[in-house]
Design an enzyme around this catalytic site. Structure first.
Site, short mmCIF file in Angstrom:
data_model
loop_
_atom_site.label_atom_id
_atom_site.label_comp_id
_atom_site.label_asym_id
_atom_site.label_seq_id
_atom_site.Cartn_x
_atom_site.Cartn_y
_atom_site.Cartn_z
N GLU A 1 70.56 69.57 120.04
CA GLU A 1 69.19 69.79 120.03
C GLU A 1 69.16 70.11 121.61
OE1 GLU A 1 64.91 68.33 118.25
OE2 GLU A 1 66.49 66.87 118.80
N GLY B 1 64.49 60.73 107.79
CA GLY B 1 64.70 60.43 106.18
C GLY B 1 63.34 60.59 105.57
N MET C 1 64.67 56.03 113.88
CA MET C 1 65.08 55.06 114.72
C MET C 1 64.64 55.08 116.18
SD MET C 1 68.93 54.74 113.25
CE MET C 1 69.27 53.09 114.16
N GLU C 2 63.85 56.04 116.41
CA GLU C 2 63.33 55.94 117.91
C GLU C 2 61.89 56.38 118.18
OE1 GLU C 2 67.36 56.87 117.04
OE2 GLU C 2 65.88 58.50 116.85
N ASP D 1 67.08 64.21 104.99
CA ASP D 1 67.66 63.39 103.56
C ASP D 1 66.48 63.04 102.96
OD1 ASP D 1 68.01 61.67 105.75
OD2 ASP D 1 68.08 60.20 104.25
#
Length: 233
Positions: free
Chosen positions: A11, A77, A175-176, A199
Site C-alpha cells: 500500500e 476483519g 491490530m493498529e 475477511d
C-alpha cells in the site's frame, strides 16, 4: 502535511509511486518517506503489526514531522454481517478491545489516561467525512462508517468476533488503529482510520488472501490520492 500510516508495504509503495520529490529517512527501523501527492505534502510510513509498533510509529511521526492530520489505512476483519470482503470502512472511533483491567473494577476496553479513563478514541469528524465521501466515488465498492476494534491478536474465530461486536458495537477488527488513535488523541492531532475488509464472518469463502491484499491496496491507494487532491484542513 498529512501523515499516512500504512499496514502494508504494498500500500505504501502504491502511494509513493504517485508522489513527487520523495525523500526517505530511517528512524528506529521505520522508513518515513516525504513527498508531494496531488499538491499536498505527505509523509508515508509502514508501522508493522500490533499496537506497540503502531503507537511507536504514530508518536515518532508526530514528534518528527508535525502532521496536520494522520490517516491509518490497511485491511481488517468483519465483525458484523453488515460488511463483507472488499467493502471499505471509515472509522467513527476506535477501541482497544483486548485492554482488560476488569479485576480492578474497570470496564473491558477502558484505558487509563491522565485525568481519568477512555474507552473510545474519537476519529476526527471532518477527516472521516471527507474520507468517506471519497470512498463512495469508487466503483463497485460499499462504504460503511463505524467503530474499529484493535487488539494484539488476529481474531479468526466467528464467536470471538461476534463477542467483540456485541461488547463494543464495532464493525471491523484489526491490530493498529486504536493505538494510533490513542497516541493522536493524547497529542491533539486529528486522525482517521480507513480499512478494507479482508475477511468476513463466513471466513473468506473462495477468497485468496494474497489476491485480496492487492485489491485492498489498489482501493486504499485510489482513495488516498483523491483525498489528498480534495483535502481541506
Amino acid at each position: 502535511m498529512i501523515g499516512i500510516i500504512c499496514a502494508m508495504q504494498l500500500e505504501a509503495d502504491g502511494i509513493l509511486s504517485l508522489a513527487e520529490g520523495v525523500t526517505n529517512e530511517n528512524i528506529y527501523g521505520m522508513t518515513f518517506s516525504r513527498g508531494t501527492l496531488r499538491g499536498k505534502e505527505v509523509t508515508v510510513v509502514v508501522c508493522g503489526e500490533g499496537k506497540v509498533n503502531a503507537a511507536m510509529c504514530a508518536a515518532t511521526l508526530i514528534e518528527r514531522y508535525h502532521p496536520d492530520a494522520v490517516i491509518n489505512s490497511g485491511v481488517a476483519g468483519a465483525l458484523s454481517p453488515l460488511v463483507s470482503i472488499g467493502d471499505l470502512v471509515v472509522g467513527s472511533k476506535a477501541v482497544e478491545h483486548d485492554m482488560n483491567m476488569t479485576p480492578l473494577g474497570y470496564k473491558q476496553g477502558e484505558v487509563c489516561v491522565p485525568g481519568g479513563t477512555v474507552t473510545f478514541f474519537e476519529c476526527d469528524k471532518n477527516l472521516s467525512t471527507q474520507l468517506a465521501a471519497v470512498c463512495k466515488t469508487l466503483p463497485d465498492t460499499r462504504v460503511a462508517q463505524g467503530i474499529i476494534a484493535s487488539g494484539d491478536m488476529f481474531v479468526s474465530d466467528r464467536k470471538k468476533r461476534l463477542r467483540i461486536n456485541d461488547r463494543f458495537g464495532a464493525v471491523a477488527c484489526e491490530m493498529e488503529g486504536a493505538a494510533i488513535g490513542h497516541v493522536c488523541c493524547r497529542c491533539g492531532v486529528p486522525y482517521a482510520i480507513l480499512r478494507a475488509i479482508s475477511d468476513d464472518l463466513d471466513e473468506n469463502k473462495g477468497m485468496d488472501f494474497t489476491k485480496f491484499c492487492r485489491l485492498a491496496a489498489d482501493k486504499t491507494v485510489a482513495v488516498m490520492e483523491q483525498f489528498c487532491a480534495q483535502w481541506k484542513s
